[in-house]
Design a protein around this motif. Sequence first.
Motif, PDB file in Angstrom:
ATOM      1  N   TYR A 139      47.236 -18.525  -0.244  1.00 39.55           N
ATOM      2  CA  TYR A 139      46.527 -17.252  -0.075  1.00 39.55           C
ATOM      3  C   TYR A 139      47.044 -16.486   1.134  1.00 39.55           C
ATOM      4  N   THR A 140      47.274 -17.183   2.230  1.00 37.11           N
ATOM      5  CA  THR A 140      47.715 -16.510   3.455  1.00 37.11           C
ATOM      6  C   THR A 140      49.222 -16.276   3.475  1.00 37.11           C
ATOM      7  N   GLY A 141      49.974 -17.058   2.687  1.00 38.13           N
ATOM      8  CA  GLY A 141      51.425 -16.978   2.751  1.00 38.13           C
ATOM      9  C   GLY A 141      52.000 -17.719   3.936  1.00 38.13           C
ATOM     10  N   SER A 142      51.152 -18.483   4.642  1.00 39.25           N
ATOM     11  CA  SER A 142      51.587 -19.268   5.809  1.00 39.25           C
ATOM     12  C   SER A 142      51.306 -20.737   5.551  1.00 39.25           C
ATOM     13  N   GLN A 193      46.050  -6.234   2.711  1.00 39.38           N
ATOM     14  CA  GLN A 193      45.888  -7.049   1.505  1.00 39.38           C
ATOM     15  C   GLN A 193      44.977  -8.257   1.748  1.00 39.38           C
ATOM     16  N   ILE A 194      43.830  -7.945   2.337  1.00 40.31           N
ATOM     17  CA  ILE A 194      42.843  -8.991   2.664  1.00 40.31           C
ATOM     18  C   ILE A 194      41.611  -8.776   1.795  1.00 40.31           C
ATOM     19  N   ARG A 195      41.161  -9.843   1.146  1.00 37.09           N
ATOM     20  CA  ARG A 195      39.929  -9.765   0.364  1.00 37.09           C
ATOM     21  C   ARG A 195      38.729 -10.126   1.237  1.00 37.09           C
ATOM     22  N   PRO A 196      37.625  -9.399   1.113  1.00 35.61           N
ATOM     23  CA  PRO A 196      36.421  -9.807   1.854  1.00 35.61           C
ATOM     24  C   PRO A 196      35.907 -11.144   1.311  1.00 35.61           C
ATOM     25  N   ILE A 197      35.454 -11.971   2.191  1.00 38.78           N
ATOM     26  CA  ILE A 197      34.938 -13.294   1.814  1.00 38.78           C
ATOM     27  C   ILE A 197      33.420 -13.232   1.808  1.00 38.78           C
ATOM     28  N   PRO A 238      44.833 -14.072  10.052  1.00 39.23           N
ATOM     29  CA  PRO A 238      44.110 -12.801   9.844  1.00 39.23           C
ATOM     30  C   PRO A 238      43.560 -12.630   8.438  1.00 39.23           C
ATOM     31  N   ARG A 239      44.218 -13.172   7.412  1.00 36.71           N
ATOM     32  CA  ARG A 239      43.708 -13.008   6.049  1.00 36.71           C
ATOM     33  C   ARG A 239      42.419 -13.805   5.847  1.00 36.71           C
ATOM     34  N   ILE A 240      42.235 -14.851   6.662  1.00 38.29           N
ATOM     35  CA  ILE A 240      40.983 -15.615   6.609  1.00 38.29           C
ATOM     36  C   ILE A 240      39.926 -14.948   7.492  1.00 38.29           C
ATOM     37  N   HIS A 241      40.240 -14.779   8.751  1.00 44.21           N
ATOM     38  CA  HIS A 241      39.220 -14.264   9.678  1.00 44.21           C
ATOM     39  C   HIS A 241      38.963 -12.773   9.481  1.00 44.21           C
ATOM     40  N   GLY A 242      39.947 -12.042   8.978  1.00 41.96           N
ATOM     41  CA  GLY A 242      39.695 -10.646   8.623  1.00 41.96           C
ATOM     42  C   GLY A 242      38.702 -10.554   7.482  1.00 41.96           C
ATOM     43  N   ILE A 292      38.489 -27.947 -11.074  1.00 38.76           N
ATOM     44  CA  ILE A 292      37.939 -26.658 -10.669  1.00 38.76           C
ATOM     45  C   ILE A 292      39.080 -25.776 -10.164  1.00 38.76           C
ATOM     46  N   PRO A 293      39.214 -24.565 -10.683  1.00 38.26           N
ATOM     47  CA  PRO A 293      40.312 -23.692 -10.227  1.00 38.26           C
ATOM     48  C   PRO A 293      40.163 -23.341  -8.752  1.00 38.26           C
ATOM     49  N   VAL A 294      41.239 -23.530  -7.989  1.00 39.01           N
ATOM     50  CA  VAL A 294      41.198 -23.311  -6.552  1.00 39.01           C
ATOM     51  C   VAL A 294      42.567 -22.845  -6.080  1.00 39.01           C
ATOM     52  N   THR A 295      42.574 -21.945  -5.119  1.00 38.99           N
ATOM     53  CA  THR A 295      43.806 -21.491  -4.477  1.00 38.99           C
ATOM     54  C   THR A 295      43.869 -22.082  -3.076  1.00 38.99           C
ATOM     55  N   LYS A 296      44.977 -22.730  -2.768  1.00 38.89           N
ATOM     56  CA  LYS A 296      45.115 -23.305  -1.430  1.00 38.89           C
ATOM     57  C   LYS A 296      45.205 -22.188  -0.405  1.00 38.89           C
ATOM     58  N   VAL A 297      44.632 -22.418   0.753  1.00 43.00           N
ATOM     59  CA  VAL A 297      44.641 -21.426   1.834  1.00 43.00           C
ATOM     60  C   VAL A 297      46.068 -21.023   2.177  1.00 43.00           C
TER      61      VAL A 297
END
Length: 511
Positions: free
Chosen positions: A53-56, A92-96, A69-73, A45-50
């Motif tokens: 995504y966050t760059g951290s 550069q935060i996507r809504p979840i 912030p990219r997660i909780h934002g 299954i295609p998945v991006t590691k957190v």
Amino acid sequence: MARLALLSVSKKTGITDLARSLVEEFGFDIISSGGTAKTLKDAGIPVTKVSNYTGSPEILGGRVKTLHPRIHGGILARRDIEQDIKDLANNQIRPIDLVVVNLYPFEETIAKPGVSLAEAVEQIDIGGPAMLRASSKNFTHLTVLCNPDQYDEYLQELRTNGSASLEFRQKCALKGFLHTASYDNAIAAYLAGVETEGIPETYTVSGIQIQSLRYGENPHQPAAWYQTGTKPTGWAAATKLQGKELSYNNLVDLEAARRIVAEFTDTPAATIIKHNNPCGTAEAGSIFDAYQKAFNADSTSAFGGIVALNRAIDALTASELTKTFLECVVAPGCDEEAQEVLTKKGNVRVLILPDFLTGSKETVRAITGGFLVQTADDIIADTSKWQVVTERQPTPAQLAELLFAWKVCKHVKSNAIVISKDRTTLGVGAGQMNRVGSTKIAVEQAGEKAKGSVLASDGFFPFDDTVRTAAAAGITAIVQPGGSLRDKDSIKAANELGLLMVVTGVRHFLH
């Protein structure tokens, strides 16, 4: 832009099926962390590691993964607030749209024998509760799932409506807050138990509803059955072999029955409960004999009773159980032949409870504006600490009989009087406003069988009237706590009447 889902679960049940449906049916992008990301990747299954995504990167051995912030934002952004949308774009935060989280297995960890404080602390989840609380707070704009049982319902919402309804999202938010509350309660209770003896300064109670009951004590009272902890224990872990659904009163009486037979471990024992009091309890060489003796102690009251046996049900005992109407039977086991016999009474509830001995460490009772907590009355009677206060001394057989009566009396509502002989209750006086009243009820029930019997009282004697009533019935020995200012009057009466009296120094009121 595709909708974004964040999947980060400790319990992996159903997660690959959910993720595959999200991607293939509804075009979601998925971000995930740690073991969940690996599980999804391994399933193709295609998945991006957190961390990508966050760059951290994940740091501190995985303690910090999703606190960013990219997660909780993306979770907390309000889609109807212009500034929130601008903040997302500027950073550069996507809504979840979907958060799927369940927590580290803290309760499962502390349930393991010998677990250390350090091991328990490492299973305290931080990022998970933070995401659950954030997404539950923002339920008007996204969905949060914290239990695999919710996955199919969520997918059905998407298939039916294209997105989850507000009603569904709010219901899921409630479950999220209940989940974090229960989790925090478990941690607090564990640490309170580690740090303190007795009753902690703060006491929390939480549970998961496992069954809606037809009603409570009466038909006009709604009721439900809750399990404490995430792993079923006690009655929640019992196996029901047959019979109707358990009622509120059944469960209350079953617990009373369990507490009585748990007093007897060395020999087979049986008790029959009516209205939270034993109408018959007995010990014997076999479970068949123990049940027969308990039933014959008060066969009239036994009709419609709750039976607890501390040994497995065999075919002979099963046949005896089918001879009268019973509400419930519970035992640590039941052989195949016995099960077949019991099916003749298909409505009787037959339960298997392998662990009779483990009970609650505290009892909790609600009062207006709060609740009361006390440690369980689980003190084990020690006859070596009893004091013989009369001229007559007990024989070993008398002491054993007094111990039997004392153990049963502990579980009878105050004022409590129990008369027994041959390790069988003959008369039980329960819940009367004065001790003499309870004594008269027990003596009347015992009748002529009282001659040569023993009597147990859950409280001391403020006057000598109970002693005189007992002697007149032919009772030969008494066990009671002692401690009255007028103990000497009861002792004097016992000596005058030729009775043996033992004081325990321990009181067992049950209100």
